[in-house]
Design a protein around this motif. Sequence first.
Motif, mmCIF file in Angstrom:
data_model
loop_
_atom_site.group_PDB
_atom_site.id
_atom_site.type_symbol
_atom_site.label_atom_id
_atom_site.label_comp_id
_atom_site.label_asym_id
_atom_site.label_seq_id
_atom_site.Cartn_x
_atom_site.Cartn_y
_atom_site.Cartn_z
ATOM 1 N N ASP A 73 -6.930 13.833 28.817
ATOM 2 C CA ASP A 73 -6.574 13.632 29.964
ATOM 3 C C ASP A 73 -7.008 12.288 30.667
ATOM 4 N N LYS A 74 -8.192 11.772 30.578
ATOM 5 C CA LYS A 74 -8.671 10.459 31.148
ATOM 6 C C LYS A 74 -8.008 9.057 30.213
ATOM 7 N N GLU A 75 -7.744 9.311 28.847
ATOM 8 C CA GLU A 75 -7.768 8.020 28.009
ATOM 9 C C GLU A 75 -6.161 8.297 27.748
ATOM 10 N N VAL A 76 -5.510 9.302 27.527
ATOM 11 C CA VAL A 76 -4.045 9.221 27.323
ATOM 12 C C VAL A 76 -3.051 9.749 28.538
ATOM 13 N N THR A 77 -3.318 10.691 29.051
ATOM 14 C CA THR A 77 -2.100 11.336 29.791
ATOM 15 C C THR A 77 -2.231 10.370 31.061
ATOM 16 N N ALA A 78 -3.542 10.269 31.701
ATOM 17 C CA ALA A 78 -3.381 9.268 32.996
ATOM 18 C C ALA A 78 -2.637 7.969 32.743
ATOM 19 N N ILE A 79 -3.085 7.422 31.616
ATOM 20 C CA ILE A 79 -2.500 6.259 31.498
ATOM 21 C C ILE A 79 -0.841 6.007 31.559
ATOM 22 N N ILE A 80 -0.387 7.258 30.606
ATOM 23 C CA ILE A 80 0.868 7.233 30.417
ATOM 24 C C ILE A 80 1.648 7.668 31.638
ATOM 25 N N GLU A 81 1.117 8.419 32.414
ATOM 26 C CA GLU A 81 1.456 8.870 33.591
ATOM 27 C C GLU A 81 1.701 7.704 34.487
ATOM 28 N N GLY A 82 0.613 6.754 34.615
ATOM 29 C CA GLY A 82 0.866 5.558 35.395
ATOM 30 C C GLY A 82 1.951 4.813 35.115
ATOM 31 N N ALA A 83 2.286 4.503 33.649
ATOM 32 C CA ALA A 83 3.639 3.747 33.306
ATOM 33 C C ALA A 83 4.836 4.493 33.708
ATOM 34 N N ILE A 84 4.769 6.005 33.533
ATOM 35 C CA ILE A 84 5.785 6.697 33.851
ATOM 36 C C ILE A 84 6.348 6.543 35.422
ATOM 37 N N ALA A 85 5.238 6.530 36.241
ATOM 38 C CA ALA A 85 5.628 6.488 37.621
ATOM 39 C C ALA A 85 6.349 5.315 38.221
ATOM 40 N N ARG A 86 6.151 4.268 37.321
ATOM 41 C CA ARG A 86 6.934 3.165 37.654
ATOM 42 C C ARG A 86 8.297 2.826 37.018
#
Length: 384
Positions: A73-86
């Motif tokens: 959740d911290k090192e993969v999901t959250a980082i990818i979600e940040g890119a998807i949100a843009r």
Amino acid sequence: MESGSRFSLRHAGSGIAALSVRRPVLTIVVNLLIVIAGIAALLAIEVRELPNIDRPVVSVRTAYSGATPETIDKEVTAIIEGAIARTPGVAAISSRSSAGSSRITVEFSPDTDINVAAADLRDAIGNLRDLPDEADPPTIVKADADADPIMRVAVTSTDFTIQDLTALADERIVDRLAAVEGIADIHIFGDRDPLVQIIIDPDRLAARRLSIADLNAALSSVTLDAPAGSMSDANRTLLVRADASARSEAEIGNIQINPSTRVSDVADVVFGPADRTTALRINGRTGLGLGLVRQAGSNTLKIAARVRDVVAELNEALPDHIDLRITSDDAIFINGAIREVAATLAIATLIVVAIIFVFLRSALITLIPAITVPISLAGTLAAM
């Protein structure tokens, strides 16, 4: 009163019914045009189980073997979600982090082209540099991560082992089915890839004053395969490749950990299939199962027809002892439901005509609804 009656008659005489009586040829031509338009619509209209209300959905899956859900959740999901949100057009994001894997479902606005959306996501995620090096590259699929397969295909053989069958499916079947228009993903069940197991003996390792890190460093050279330049003369050019790959138990066992110790001195090397996580049997034979997931917004009936054509082609090209068959198909139910709708419309039309004839006792009067009801249905198709 008399003038009012004459006005009502004149007004009624200018309606569509009166025009149809005065101009029968025009009426026939208009009705024939409606029938022709209905037939054309019947051949061109999209047929599906439910209206096309699927919203564009894209899933992103990332594997990170050995990581805990919190790390995922911290090192993969959250980082990818940040890119998807843009990414433009994103309406909602949902994610699930579990041991060793991350699954993110991205829903776009209804007017978004799913192919463009997937391309935008691929560009956004491809520019990420913060993902762990040990994590696999994210996989983007144009379907809901939890979508059920619309078709299931079984692959069996009378001669091949499950490992050989898995290799054959990966090389010749899966990619061909994945290329069918409308297929977003393929789930594989019962596969068992070849696996090399190195069973370490801790006592022998400790007796030689070695650690697992030493063994890991020695094994890291097993898959060395790198270009080493070229050699040329007046007539030819040779490309040189450095290949240190070990392809058998003996070759791996002979890898040196240090000048006096080999892998076989501290561990047993076993070649075999991976551990069984799923299994499939059809008609008493072990095989593979392929679950075909449709792309969001695609038509199940069209996909099923294309897949059946591909399965027929593959059965002709594959060896005789390989059996490729469709074990379940949602399109069968959908086609059955559509046939029932058509039969119900026909029965309803016959009942209406029969009731009119029973009550009016006139074949001429009954002929009118017998003609107008099918024409009305044809006009409805044209309007749709």
